[in-house]
Enzyme design. Structure first.
Site, mmCIF file in Angstrom:
data_model
loop_
_atom_site.group_PDB
_atom_site.id
_atom_site.type_symbol
_atom_site.label_atom_id
_atom_site.label_comp_id
_atom_site.label_asym_id
_atom_site.label_seq_id
_atom_site.Cartn_x
_atom_site.Cartn_y
_atom_site.Cartn_z
ATOM 1 N N GLU A 119 -1.845 -7.123 7.585
ATOM 2 C CA GLU A 119 -0.494 -7.213 8.564
ATOM 3 C C GLU A 119 -0.908 -7.906 9.946
ATOM 4 O O GLU A 119 -1.481 -8.205 10.586
ATOM 5 C CB GLU A 119 -0.756 -6.051 8.783
ATOM 6 C CG GLU A 119 1.605 -5.081 9.454
ATOM 7 C CD GLU A 119 2.135 -6.483 8.396
ATOM 8 O OE1 GLU A 119 2.016 -7.106 8.575
ATOM 9 O OE2 GLU A 119 2.628 -5.049 7.415
ATOM 10 N N HIS B 179 0.729 -1.359 -0.204
ATOM 11 C CA HIS B 179 -0.184 0.263 -0.059
ATOM 12 C C HIS B 179 0.655 1.143 0.066
ATOM 13 O O HIS B 179 1.953 1.455 0.272
ATOM 14 C CB HIS B 179 -0.986 -0.143 1.145
ATOM 15 C CG HIS B 179 -0.122 -0.300 2.706
ATOM 16 N ND1 HIS B 179 0.322 0.905 3.062
ATOM 17 C CD2 HIS B 179 0.117 -1.092 3.436
ATOM 18 C CE1 HIS B 179 0.937 0.698 4.483
ATOM 19 N NE2 HIS B 179 0.331 -0.637 4.540
#
Length: 468
Positions: free
Chosen positions: A348, A272
């Site tokens: 994550e 990202h």
């Protein structure tokens, strides 16, 4: 360093028969066509024509910039698999062509990708134009946009041309595809698999751009030697009992039949864009706040979207459920005209009480827990965070699920540092501590291809040229 895309094709109307090739060199960043090449070869086989197209494309790329990296895209499974080292080259007429192609640029600067024929229309058109011109007896330079595109030989001198290096006469290839060999460096790969299977699954680092332990804090050990041994392709899934896949032997068993495995499932791994925490290098996982992209992060996502649109290879998009990845994926999806699927396995790592802290702050407040975390993938961050062993098991399961769902397709996975590093580590069969030696930038691109026989190939890592 510049990056070029080489698309090449060759054809023979008969095997052997009147043949020609086409090759296109384009700028990877802009998509601009920089060079076209096409030539009538006379009477040769289809495989010789395809290799001739590859040679012309690589030479044109070297002439444009001898220091550039090159990504070759062809619809010839034979050429791609042989030049990638996954299939043996048995035919005596093909071996010198492949060896010549390997010498044009250093191997580390050339990668190969199979694409469907419909995505190779430019090179295919040039090859057919060359064959048409040769059959008509036309000789000389064609009305092309570049100086490198020429028809070459006329039909009348094609027999004489068979003695030239560019048109070596060979017998037709046997029916069916050549048997794939074991992966390159089978002995090293086998050793790497054994080490990986013995190690506890996991990565050995956090998100370097959003709170990871810097490389300077990596524990000492033999990871460098292990990584060198693990450069050979290793079977994914051998690292964890939860997602273990039997690794193919170096020599196919007697029950293994030569066959076209088809295109791999290719994961283009996009980290990202930046969030407000990224430049501060704070731990930013799935257990704390869920920051959105910063203005810089959104610009990075836009640049990435434009780059991927020029490449035109992404067929589906899957994202982590966190806000920063969904926002990045949404920007790319809007440009590509695709929907975004969400997979929780791509989230994550949960860094527990370390969320939002810098590495220095964690070292000051929780030195014992940090030392344990740096030493063992089983150690959890303070406050019940997720160990890297648990993260690796989760990523391996997501990998297996997604490769089954997207077999033969190119999928953009928008995720985070730890998952991307884990995909790469598992593909290489590298030990857990290898992840301390990987740097991954915001909005960078990496890529791993997964084949039907269980092998994986790391194609790209931490590419950021599209952001400049």
């Amino acid at each position: 360093m510049r990056e070029f895309i080489v698309e090449a094709d060759g054809g023979s109307r008969g095997n052997p028969g009147p043949a020609g090739y086409g090759a296109v060199v384009s700028d990877a960043a802009t998509g601009e066509t920089l060079r076209e090449a096409a030539e009538y070869l006379g009477v040769v086989t289809n495989n010789v024509a395809e290799y001739s197209g590859l040679l012309a494309g690589l030479r044109a790329a070297r002439e444009l910039d001898p220091e550039a990296t090159v990504h070759v895209r062809m619809d010839s499974k034979l050429v791609v698999e042989q030049m990638s080292g996954r299939w043996k080259i048995k035919h005596p007429g093909i071996k010198p062509l492949a060896a010549e192609a390997a010498r044009i640029l250093p191997p580390g600067r050339v990668t190969y990708e199979w694409i469907p024929r419909e995505q190779n229309k430019h090179a295919d058109r040039l090859a057919n134009e060359a064959m048409d011109a040769g059959v008509r007896g036309e000789v000389g330079v064609s009305p092309a946009r570049t100086e490198s595109r020429a028809w070459g030989r006329s039909a009348s001198d094609s027999r004489a041309a068979l003695d030239t290096p560019e048109a070596r006469p060979v017998m037709p290839e046997p029916s069916g595809l050549p048997e794939p060999s074991g992966p390159p460096g089978d002995a090293a790969a086998g050793a790497a698999r054994a080490r990986a299977a013995a190690a506890v699954a996991g990565v050995a680092g956090a998100d370097a751009g959003a709170g990871d332990a810097p490389a300077g804090h990596a524990p000492a050990g033999k990871a460098a030697a292990d990584l060198r041994a693990a450069q050979a392709v290793a079977a994914p899934g051998t690292e964890t009992a939860a997602a273990r896949t039997p690794a193919p032997s170096a020599t196919p068993s007697s029950g293994w039949a030569p066959a076209d495995m088809g295109p791999p499932a290719t994961f283009v791994l996009l980290r990202h864009g930046e969030t407000p925490l990224t430049p501060q290098k704070r731990f930013s996982g799935s257990g704390g706040s869920d920051p959105s992209l910063s203005d810089i992060g959104r610009e990075q996502a836009e640049r990435t979207a434009a780059h991927l649109a020029r490449r035109g290879t992404v067929q589906a998009i899957v994202a982590s459920p966190l806000a920063r990845t969904r926002e990045t994926a949404g920007i790319v999806a809007a440009r590509l005209g695709l929907d975004v699927a969400v997979d929780d396995g791509l989230r994550e790592t949960d860094f527990g009480a370390w969320e939002g802290l810098t590495f220095a702050e964690v070292r000051e407040r929780h030195p014992g827990d940090l030392n344990a975390w740096l030493s063992s993938p089983d150690a959890e961050p303070t406050g019940g965070g997720e160990s890297f062993a648990a993260t690796a098991s989760r990523i391996a399961a997501a990998r297996d699920r997604l490769t089954a769902a997207y077999a033969g397709r190119t999928v953009l996975l928008v995720t985070h540092v730890t998952p991307i590093k884990t995909f790469v580590r598992l593909a290489l069969g590298a030990p857990p501590e290898a992840l301390f030696r990987m740097e991954l930038s915001a909005a960078s691109l990496s890529a791993v291809a997964y084949y039907a026989d269980g092998n994986a190939s790391v194609r790209l890592f931490n590419e950021t040229s599209h952001l400049r």
